[in-house]
Write a protein that holds these residues in place. Structure first.
Motif, PDB file in Angstrom:
ATOM      1  N   ILE A  35       0.847  -1.201   0.000  1.00  0.00           N
ATOM      2  CA  ILE A  35       0.000   0.000   0.000  1.00  0.00           C
ATOM      3  C   ILE A  35       0.879   1.247   0.000  1.00  0.00           C
ATOM      4  CG2 ILE A  35      -1.646   1.371   1.348  1.00  0.00           C
ATOM      5  CD1 ILE A  35      -2.832  -1.272   2.392  1.00  0.00           C
ATOM      6  N   LEU A  36       1.852   1.280   0.901  1.00  0.00           N
ATOM      7  CA  LEU A  36       2.712   2.461   1.024  1.00  0.00           C
ATOM      8  C   LEU A  36       3.538   2.686  -0.241  1.00  0.00           C
ATOM      9  CD1 LEU A  36       3.848   1.847   4.705  1.00  0.00           C
ATOM     10  CD2 LEU A  36       2.404   3.738   3.918  1.00  0.00           C
ATOM     11  N   TYR A  63       1.227   3.856  -3.120  1.00  0.00           N
ATOM     12  CA  TYR A  63       0.894   5.284  -2.991  1.00  0.00           C
ATOM     13  C   TYR A  63       1.947   6.141  -3.683  1.00  0.00           C
ATOM     14  CZ  TYR A  63       0.051   9.796  -0.721  1.00  0.00           C
ATOM     15  OH  TYR A  63      -0.184  11.128  -0.484  1.00  0.00           O
ATOM     16  N   GLU A  64       3.217   5.783  -3.495  1.00  0.00           N
ATOM     17  CA  GLU A  64       4.313   6.514  -4.149  1.00  0.00           C
ATOM     18  C   GLU A  64       4.358   6.229  -5.649  1.00  0.00           C
ATOM     19  OE1 GLU A  64       6.473   8.731  -2.969  1.00  0.00           O
ATOM     20  OE2 GLU A  64       5.552   8.689  -0.983  1.00  0.00           O
ATOM     21  N   ARG A 123       1.664   7.991  -8.155  1.00  0.00           N
ATOM     22  CA  ARG A 123       1.427   9.435  -8.075  1.00  0.00           C
ATOM     23  C   ARG A 123       1.328  10.107  -9.442  1.00  0.00           C
ATOM     24  NH1 ARG A 123       3.703  12.697  -4.951  1.00  0.00           N
ATOM     25  NH2 ARG A 123       4.378  11.313  -3.281  1.00  0.00           N
ATOM     26  N   LEU A 172      -5.824   0.508  -2.761  1.00  0.00           N
ATOM     27  CA  LEU A 172      -5.714   1.869  -3.297  1.00  0.00           C
ATOM     28  C   LEU A 172      -6.594   2.066  -4.526  1.00  0.00           C
ATOM     29  CD1 LEU A 172      -1.822   2.246  -3.113  1.00  0.00           C
ATOM     30  CD2 LEU A 172      -3.485   3.331  -1.604  1.00  0.00           C
TER      31      LEU A 172
END
Length: 209
Positions: free
Chosen positions: A38-39, A42-43, A46, A91
């Motif tokens: 997930i983290l 997210y990056e 973008r 996400l």
């Protein structure tokens, strides 16, 4: 190195340290792999393209951005890559999911394909290839080869742990592909295991030996 992104977020680094620990059990390991995905996702996402759509709020009608184009395709490399899929679909719940099955020859360490099923039409989608480990790079190069052979063009790869040898091999073979790495480890050992690494990600995700 262009198109190579090594994560430095404290939460990613903290969670990677926990999954490195040999005493971290299957359930916690699996959960952390998902959280790291997930983290990292997210990056990595973008730069998804946006388009304005008409939205009616409780107050008024407005133009507001939403993700445009064909739905994202998440493609795990079987079987360890399956552990990262839920992280990406958390996400982007509308994402389509493909699968690539590879096995590594125990002597040569080279990959062989046994399964490949991708969402159609693949050429119009942003593709995110996921695998917890990038070791020799052989499987990753082969997986990207298969995606391109099926018409895939816009490809990102996500790995939680990578060896320098694998990163360089993948980047050299596919310089157009964006590579996202949670942590770049020291080296491969003589058995092609990442050091310090975290052991066999598939075994630790699925509780097999």
């Amino acid at each position: 190195m262009e198109n190579v992104f090594i994560m430095d977020h404290p939460l990613i680094q903290h969670k990677i340290s926990i999954i490195r620990n040999k005493n971290t059990g299957t359930n916690e390991f699996r959960k952390l792999i998902e959280e790291i995905a997930i983290l990292m996702g997210y990056e990595a996402l973008r730069d998804l393209p946006l388009e304005d759509v008409t939205v009616e709020t409780p107050i008024e009608t407005c133009q507001s951005p939403m993700i445009s184009g064909k739905k994202l395709a998440v493609v795990p490399v079987l079987r360890a890559g399956l552990g990262m899929v839920n992280g990406i679909t958390t996400l982007v719940p509308s994402a389509k999911i493909g699968h690539i099955g590879l096995y590594r020859d125990p002597v040569t360490h080279e990959p062989h394909e046994y399964y490949c099923k991708l969402p159609d039409p693949i050429e119009q989608r942003q593709i995110v290839l996921v695998d917890p480990m990038l070791a020799t790079g052989g499987s990753a190069v082969a997986a990207v080869d298969f995606i391109k052979q099926h018409g895939g063009k816009n490809i990102k790869c996500m790995f939680i742990i990578a060896a320098p040898e694998g990163m360089e091999r993948l980047h050299k073979a596919h310089p157009d592909v964006q590579i996202y790495i949670g942590h770049l480890d020291r080296e491969l050992n003589e058995n092609a295991y990442i050091c310090p690494g975290l052991g066999d990600a598939g075994d630790r995700i699925f509780g097999t030996k």
